[in-house]
Design a protein around this motif. Structure first.
Motif, PDB file in Angstrom:
ATOM      1  N   CYS A 142      -6.389  -3.762   3.227  1.00 51.77           N
ATOM      2  CA  CYS A 142      -5.596  -3.709   4.259  1.00 51.77           C
ATOM      3  C   CYS A 142      -5.723  -5.175   5.392  1.00 51.77           C
ATOM      4  O   CYS A 142      -4.972  -5.187   6.131  1.00 51.77           O
ATOM      5  CB  CYS A 142      -5.936  -2.593   5.119  1.00 51.77           C
ATOM      6  N   THR A 143      -6.816  -5.896   4.781  1.00 44.30           N
ATOM      7  CA  THR A 143      -7.037  -6.851   5.603  1.00 44.30           C
ATOM      8  C   THR A 143      -6.004  -7.900   6.189  1.00 44.30           C
ATOM      9  O   THR A 143      -5.828  -8.323   7.219  1.00 44.30           O
ATOM     10  CB  THR A 143      -8.331  -7.486   4.966  1.00 44.30           C
TER      11      THR A 143
ATOM     12  N   ASN B  21      -1.528   0.136  11.237  1.00 44.33           N
ATOM     13  CA  ASN B  21      -2.384  -0.353  10.021  1.00 44.33           C
ATOM     14  C   ASN B  21      -3.423   0.621   9.604  1.00 44.33           C
ATOM     15  O   ASN B  21      -4.339   0.783  10.352  1.00 44.33           O
ATOM     16  CB  ASN B  21      -2.792  -1.769  10.134  1.00 44.33           C
TER      17      ASN B  21
ATOM     18  N   MET C   4      -6.285   2.401  -0.130  1.00 45.76           N
ATOM     19  CA  MET C   4      -5.075   1.739   0.495  1.00 45.76           C
ATOM     20  C   MET C   4      -4.631   1.076  -1.024  1.00 45.76           C
ATOM     21  O   MET C   4      -3.127   0.892  -0.890  1.00 45.76           O
ATOM     22  CB  MET C   4      -5.492   0.803   1.546  1.00 45.76           C
TER      23      MET C   4
ATOM     24  N   CYS D  14       1.723   2.086   5.851  1.00 44.50           N
ATOM     25  CA  CYS D  14       0.374   1.638   5.731  1.00 44.50           C
ATOM     26  C   CYS D  14       0.181   0.343   6.653  1.00 44.50           C
ATOM     27  O   CYS D  14      -0.870   0.197   7.009  1.00 44.50           O
ATOM     28  CB  CYS D  14      -0.160   1.708   4.497  1.00 44.50           C
TER      29      CYS D  14
ATOM     30  N   GLY E 238       0.945  -1.025   0.133  1.00 45.50           N
ATOM     31  CA  GLY E 238       0.122  -0.061   0.155  1.00 45.50           C
ATOM     32  C   GLY E 238       0.707   1.301   0.016  1.00 45.50           C
ATOM     33  O   GLY E 238       0.204   2.117  -0.382  1.00 45.50           O
TER      34      GLY E 238
ATOM     35  N   THR F  46      -5.839   7.042  11.740  1.00 47.14           N
ATOM     36  CA  THR F  46      -5.557   5.515  12.297  1.00 47.14           C
ATOM     37  C   THR F  46      -6.655   5.125  13.630  1.00 47.14           C
ATOM     38  O   THR F  46      -7.014   6.089  13.850  1.00 47.14           O
ATOM     39  CB  THR F  46      -4.338   5.033  12.720  1.00 47.14           C
TER      40      THR F  46
ATOM     41  N   CYS G 214      -6.625   1.707   7.613  1.00 45.53           N
ATOM     42  CA  CYS G 214      -7.671   1.218   6.759  1.00 45.53           C
ATOM     43  C   CYS G 214      -8.651   2.431   6.369  1.00 45.53           C
ATOM     44  O   CYS G 214      -8.857   3.343   7.027  1.00 45.53           O
ATOM     45  CB  CYS G 214      -8.666   0.263   7.532  1.00 45.53           C
TER      46      CYS G 214
ATOM     47  N   ALA H 261      -0.117  -2.775   5.120  1.00 46.22           N
ATOM     48  CA  ALA H 261      -0.743  -3.666   4.310  1.00 46.22           C
ATOM     49  C   ALA H 261       0.051  -4.944   4.227  1.00 46.22           C
ATOM     50  O   ALA H 261      -0.450  -5.946   3.980  1.00 46.22           O
ATOM     51  CB  ALA H 261      -1.189  -3.122   3.167  1.00 46.22           C
TER      52      ALA H 261
END
Lengths: 169, 782, 290
Positions: free
Chosen positions: A114-115, A144, B203, A56, A50, B710, A146, A58
């Protein structure tokens, strides 16, 4: 196995790394990132890129059980180590990890990009902290990003999974 | 939440499992970067490091000499294969004062940092990036336009060297006699506002894979786009190819949030390169490119005035909006138009006149990001109402209650029209009641006591609110086809595009409701131009409304066919039949029935035999339900904040969001859409700032500098629902994809100003960083 | 955003690494990689040689002797944060680590890497300066030590030669029962601090301040030990008025400016945080739970 970088064969190395329980051996360019090695050489495309600058989350994977950014590691660095990616979390093709179950049940994912990083981060976190508060979960996933969920559903899913995992153990 | 909106439903209105999750949760989804084809080449773009420069020459020889490099393409290389070297994508509007169609690649002039100049194709992205650094571009740096207000001043340099001015478009949205309203008004309030919104930052960045099949002479393009059918049409046009020669497919898309609806230079370059080189070609935008090459929203400067009577009733609103358009027209003037259209919408505003000036700057083009100008319009209106409430000694909720469009006037025909000329008619809802729900849950009435208690501890808390009304479900249509295959499985194809907002689940629910209630029996294909002949795609909170209702209509028609054919085959009345799972069966005698497969095979016909029933062959229907009028969703946000006057930190203590988007097809997904929007709104209010310096060089180009919210920045959020079904579509639904973001900035500003009321601080800008806030406090206390 | 071409070396010993440093030109040491790897991916740096320290096992570990705790340069931030020994004797360091990045970056990031990167806003840099750390540096002639005060040569530039590397950090043990506080202001949880403040207070039996150590991070090009404020405090009974006077010393700092944060904001923030951190450190020194 092939390397993506054919222009600098002089900088190739043979590596062997256990990925999701299977030993993978291959020759890689020394500048190949672990994320690209997993995605391109091993076709494990669940580890997403990401940002490629370590913000990020990801691309988070487990290196010897610890959550780390795969974009900030070189493939050569994991020679002799053990890596777990999102593809390695579910115990079987029909059974999901409790975190995966809970993410589905609580709408913890929308676009799903992002999971994988969320899941790997939380797998390590729940090992360290099996009975977390919501605030602790938020801190655990603060690395992380999202853009879809606003995070609440991820926090709910994690607390639910933690409860299920405690009951199961 | 249960299926209150659909009382007798089995699937719609229920929180069923999402069909998207199975692959995504295991990491086996297929995003565009996951597509790998044999012999695939990778693209790295050579991009301008200058905000404005003439290109004197491009020398690719250094790059071409690198091992693993196959080509370096400039506009000169592509032009022979294009019908036009520019992307003509601007939506129609009489407001344009100049046309700024951007080139496929820059060849004589670059007008923003990040503008693509050449494409390097190599065996890997690593090698392509190595080689891109060796493409030698000779620049002559030109004067820069870095600010949209300065851009319109006499003597400003121009963002394009051949332009006579930076005015891209101007128009005035108006109705009523504003001059008379202001002349007669006992009270006028004026605000000068600066509102900045940033990027989309899905993302997953953008990306494409293209492959040319020479046997079929067909180019397949996998694109992370919100609008595959638009991309298809534009690619066919610019490459001079027939519709069958190109197929555009969206794989899993990792978020859109607006900018992925745009058609980009890279889209053309990758498609053409795949044909030219006869190899599959992949380009994946990286995050740094996303900051300088993906469209964004940015600056708007508002100078606005409100006229009221002594009771705070609005008599008129007028002003000027200066909008940063960026360097090219990548979509149109819909962001400032959307802002100005949203401004008065929740309230009874008898006279309105808002002028718009869109100015070219040497920055990335501006196009809609989730909310598409509406957060800015709401911010302007709500700031004015707070200003009026303060001066008139009214409670901020009360002045709004007096002006909100009351429920008894629904449907309420405003004098406005949409950008397409369609009258704006607020179709349904009870805005005052919705505001009251939010106020009650947030304990607005008890806030003074909380504030006094906090003050006694030396803490500064405040509460604020904002209302919005959002036009959703922009028409005219979306295509959906429903077909029961001979296997009995149900195949649904649509022009709607999924980018993470559960579109496949939504359509599967609607179809399942009519055809057996078994979600697992339904396969939904979104965003494939080969599967759906027509389509518009994802924007304007439109897909559930347009595609959802088309799916509903198509599924009902297929259901009628199933029952008609089965009634003939079983020799019972159609009214006595029901579809359950993959069977059609007799009500009350479930053993009497047929499988969907049996019916489908019979309805497919056999040469020389009659079809069952009178409904014609096949169990299929396609619909493009035309819904021109938009359905208007509404909501109210109440935000409570604490301000640390030592550091300038703003903490949101509580956020209540009451809204009405008509019936909810899937309450949990509705909540998810709203929560994502709310997080985005908090980002716009407090964190996200796409900064450029005075040379129009972007300075926030990493996710460490451009701050996305976040989990630790999210406050406790309560979402409250009202359901006022719209009469405009059979399902009674309104869009919800953008709603969450719209009122947050305005509500936060209201709350911060309230927290600091003892200092007399006024909030007239967003975002509000701690530095900004301490600056305001210092100025107020100096 | 892919790393440029470089040669890769993964020595197994400090001697081997130092040998490579002496022999090769344009080298970069790769520790936890949480700063170097983004710089490589963004092609901000173009080393000819990357020397990876992750396979030198002797570089990681936390040990205590009579007067110091020695932390190997390649000790992961996560392991320092988890160390009961550190928590017991250097609680300021533990508190500082709670602000460092995120779980994933602490799992990989090292103390040596952070100190050598020497970002003025880095928590570990400020904490090491505040705790009077000593840096162990290996070179061709063996190991030398440098005080943390002398370690920064300038903005993001440690005083180590191209053929040298940091092998460990040694922190003297403050008196048990000391008061401490590490506070920072960052835009989001885990972000680099705009300003951080580290405070260590030792009270004499008569409750007067016997020792004060105050460090500001993020304000200057290098961590700032606020000696004037420290001198103001020592010998006096702690109190809000005294702390405000100490915090006032921040007004004179020539603070960093950048595109997002002006100098005046950093100065003002430094004063606010210093007063708050002093109050917390005092309460802890007096045994009041905070």
């Amino acid at each position: 196995m092939t390397s993506v970088a054919v222009g600098d064969e002089t900088a190739m190395r043979r590596i062997g790394v256990t990925v999701n329980g299977t030993l993978q051996a291959g020759e890689v360019s020394v500048r190949l990132t672990l994320a690209d090695f997993l995605r391109q050489d091993l076709k494990l495309t669940g580890t997403h890129l990401g940002c490629e600058h370590g913000v990020c989350g990801a691309c988070t994977i487990l290196l010897d059980g610890r959550a780390v950014r795969a974009c900030l590691l070189l493939a050569v660095q994991v020679d002799g180590h053990s890596v777990t990616t999102v593809e390695g979390l579910a115990p079987s093709a029909t059974v999901l990890h409790p975190l995966q179950e809970a993410f589905c049940a609580h709408h913890g994912l929308q676009c799903g990009f992002c999971t994988p990083g969320m899941l790997t981060t939380l797998v390590e976190f729940l090992k360290d902290c099996p009975d977390p508060s919501a605030e602790e979960v938020r801190v655990a996933i603060s690395g992380n990003i999202c853009r879809c969920t606003g995070y609440d559903s991820i926090v709910e899913a994690t607390l639910s999974a933690a409860a299920n995992m405690r009951d199961g153990s | 939440m249960t299926a209150s909106g659909f009382p007798n439903s089995r699937v719609i209105g229920h929180d069923v499992a999402r069909v998207e999750d199975e692959a995504l949760i295991r990491g086996v989804g297929r995003f565009v970067d996951d597509i790998v084809l044999p012999g695939m080449l990778h693209v790295a773009f050579v991009r301008s490091p200058h905000a404005h420069a003439a290109i004197l020459g491009i020398d690719p020889s250094g790059a071409l000499g690198m091992p693993g490099v196959h080509a370096v393409l400039t506009l000169a290389d592509l032009a022979p294969h294009l019908t036009d070297t520019r992307l003509v994508v601007a939506m129609p509007s009489p407001s344009y004062r100049q046309q700024l169609h951007r080139p496929v690649l820059a060849d004589r002039e670059v007008v923003h940092v990040g503008e693509p100049i050449a494409a390097v194709l190599a065996d890997s992205r690593y090698l392509a990036e190595d080689a891109a650094a060796l493409v030698d571009v000779d620049y002559d740096v030109l004067p820069v336009v870095a600010d949209c207000v300065a851009a319109l001043e006499p003597g400003s340099p121009t963002a394009h060297r051949d332009a006579s001015s930076n005015l891209v478009a101007e128009m005035t949205v108006e109705y009523g006699d504003v001059a008379a309203a202001f002349a007669a008004a006992p009270h006028r309030f004026r605000e000068r506002l600066w509102i900045h919104r940033g990027g989309s930052h899905s993302m997953e960045c953008r990306g494409l894979v293209a492959v040319h099949d020479v046997l079929e002479d067909r180019l397949t393009v996998w694109s992370s786009t919100q609008m595959p059918h638009a991309a298809h049409r534009l690619l066919c046009d610019i490459m001079g190819l027939g519709e069958r020669q190109i197929r555009v497919v969206t794989p899993d898309v990792g978020g859109g949030f607006g900018p992925k609806l745009i058609f980009y230079p890279e889209d053309v370059v990758v498609a053409v390169a795949a044909r030219l080189l006869g190899r599959p070609v992949k380009w994946i935008e990286d995050r740094r490119e996303h900051f300088v090459a993906t469209t964004q929203e940015r600056d708007q400067y508002w100078d606005v005035e409100l006229a009221t009577d002594d009771a705070g009733r609005v008599l008129g609103v007028r002003g000027l909006l200066v909008h940063d358009h960026g360097a090219w027209t990548a979509r149109g003037v819909n962001v400032p138009q959307g802002a100005v259209a949203a401004m008065p919408l929740a309230y009874v505003v008898p006279a309105y006149s808002m002028a718009i000036k869109a100015a070219a700057t040497n920055k990335v083009p501006v196009t809609p990001v989730r909310g598409a100008g509406q957060p800015q319009g709401v911010f302007a209106m709500e700031r004015l109402l707070d200003s009026a409430a303060r001066a008139l000694g009214l409670d901020r909720a009360e002045i709004r209650r007096r002006n909100l469009v009351p429920a008894e006037r629904m449907p309420y025909a405003t004098p406005m029209r949409t950008r397409g000329g369609i009258p704006v008619v607020l179709d349904s809802g009870d805005y005052p009641r919705c505001q009251q729900m939010a106020l009650d849950r947030a304990d607005w009435a008890g806030f003074t006591a909380r504030q006094q208690a906090a003050r006694a501890e030396g803490r500064y808390i405040g509460i604020g609110l904002a209302n919005y009304v959002e036009g959703t479900g922009r028409g005219p249509y979306e295509h959906v086809s429903v077909r029961i295959e001979p296997s009995g499985r149900i195949f649904v194809a649509t022009g709607a595009a999924a980018m993470g907002q559960s579109t496949q689940t939504m359509l599967a629910q609607i179809v399942a409701e009519q055809l057996g209630a078994d979600m697992s029996n339904i396969r939904v294909v979104t965003g494939d131009t080969a599967a759906a002949p027509l389509g518009i795609g994802g924007s304007n909170s439109r897909q559930a409304v347009l595609a959802g209702n088309s799916a509903h209509a198509a599924a009902i028609r297929v259901r009628e066919r199933v029952l008609e054919a089965a009634s003939q085959m079983l020799e019972v009345a159609a009214a006595d039949l029901e579809i359950e799972g993959q069977r059609v069966r007799l009500k009350g005698a479930e053993e009497v029935g047929l499988t969907l497969s049996q019916v489908a095979r019979a309805a497919a016909g056999q040469a020389g035999f009659s079809l069952p029933g009178q409904a014609g062959p096949g169990l299929a229907a396609s619909e493009e339900l035309v819904i021109d009028a938009m359905s208007y969703a509404n909501g109210s946000a109440v935000v409570e904040v604490e301000v640390d006057i030592g550091t300038g930190a703003i903490t949101i203590r509580n956020l209540v969001f009451a809204h009405d988007c008509g019936r909810a097809l899937h309450p949990r997904i509705v909540d998810g859409q709203l929560m994502g929007g709310i997080a985005h709104g908090i980002g716009n209010a407090l964190y996200e700032f796409m900064a450029y310096d005075e040379n129009a060089q972007p300075v926030t180009t990493t996710l460490a500098e451009y701050l996305l919210v976040t989990a630790t920045e999210m406050p406790p959020v309560t979402i409250l629902h009202m359901e006022s079904p719209t009469p405009l579509n059979p399902l009674g639904i309104k869009g919800v994809g953008e709603a969450g973001v719209i009122p947050i900035g305005a509500a936060v500003a209201s709350a911060v100003e309230h927290a600091l009321s003892s200092f007399g601080v006024r909030v007239n800008r967003l975002p509000l960083s701690p530095v900004d806030l301490l600056g305001l406090l210092n100025a107020a206390t100096a | 955003m892919k790393p440029p071409v470089f040669a890769y070396h993964d020595p197994r010993s400090v001697e081997e690494a130092v040998g490579l440093l002496g022999r090769l030109e344009n080298t970069r040491l790769l520790a936890g990689g949480q700063s170097l790897m983004p710089m490589l991916n963004m092609r901000f740096v173009f080393p000819d040689h990357v020397i990876d320290l992750n396979r030198i096992e002797t570089l990681a570990g936390i040990v205590q002797d009579a007067e110091t705790i020695r932390i190997g340069a390649m000790t992961r931030q996560r392991d320092i944060a988890d160390s009961a020994l550190v928590r017991d004797r250097l609680p300021l360091l533990t508190e500082a680590l709670a602000h460092v990045g995120h779980r994933q970056t602490r799992n990989r990031g090292t103390i040596g890497g952070s100190l050598c990167h020497l970002d003025p806003a880095a928590e570990l840099v400020a904490a090491a300066a505040n705790l009077d750390a000593t840096i162990e540096i290996a070179g061709p002639d063996g190991v030398r030590t440098l005080s943390m005060a002398a370690f920064p040569r300038g903005f993001m530039t440690p005083a180590i030669e191209p053929d040298e590397m940091v092998t460990a950090v040694r922190m003297p043990l403050p008196q048990r029962g000391h008061g401490f506080s590490f506070m920072e202001f960052a835009r989001r949880h885990g972000d680099f601090a705009i300003v951080s403040v580290a405070v260590l207070l030792v009270l004499a039996p008569d409750r007067r301040i016997a020792r004060a150590s105050i460090t500001l991070g993020g304000v200057g090009a290098v961590p700032l030990r606020m000696v004037e404020a420290e001198a103001l405090l020592v010998g006096h009974e702690p109190g809000a008025a005294l702390f405000e006077r100490a915090a006032e010393t921040c007004r004179a700092i020539d603070a960093l400016e950048d595109a997002q944060v002006p100098g005046w904001y950093r100065r003002q923030l430094a004063g606010v945080l210093m007063a708050r951190a002093l109050a917390t450190a005092r309460a802890r020194a007096e045994g009041v739970s905070t």
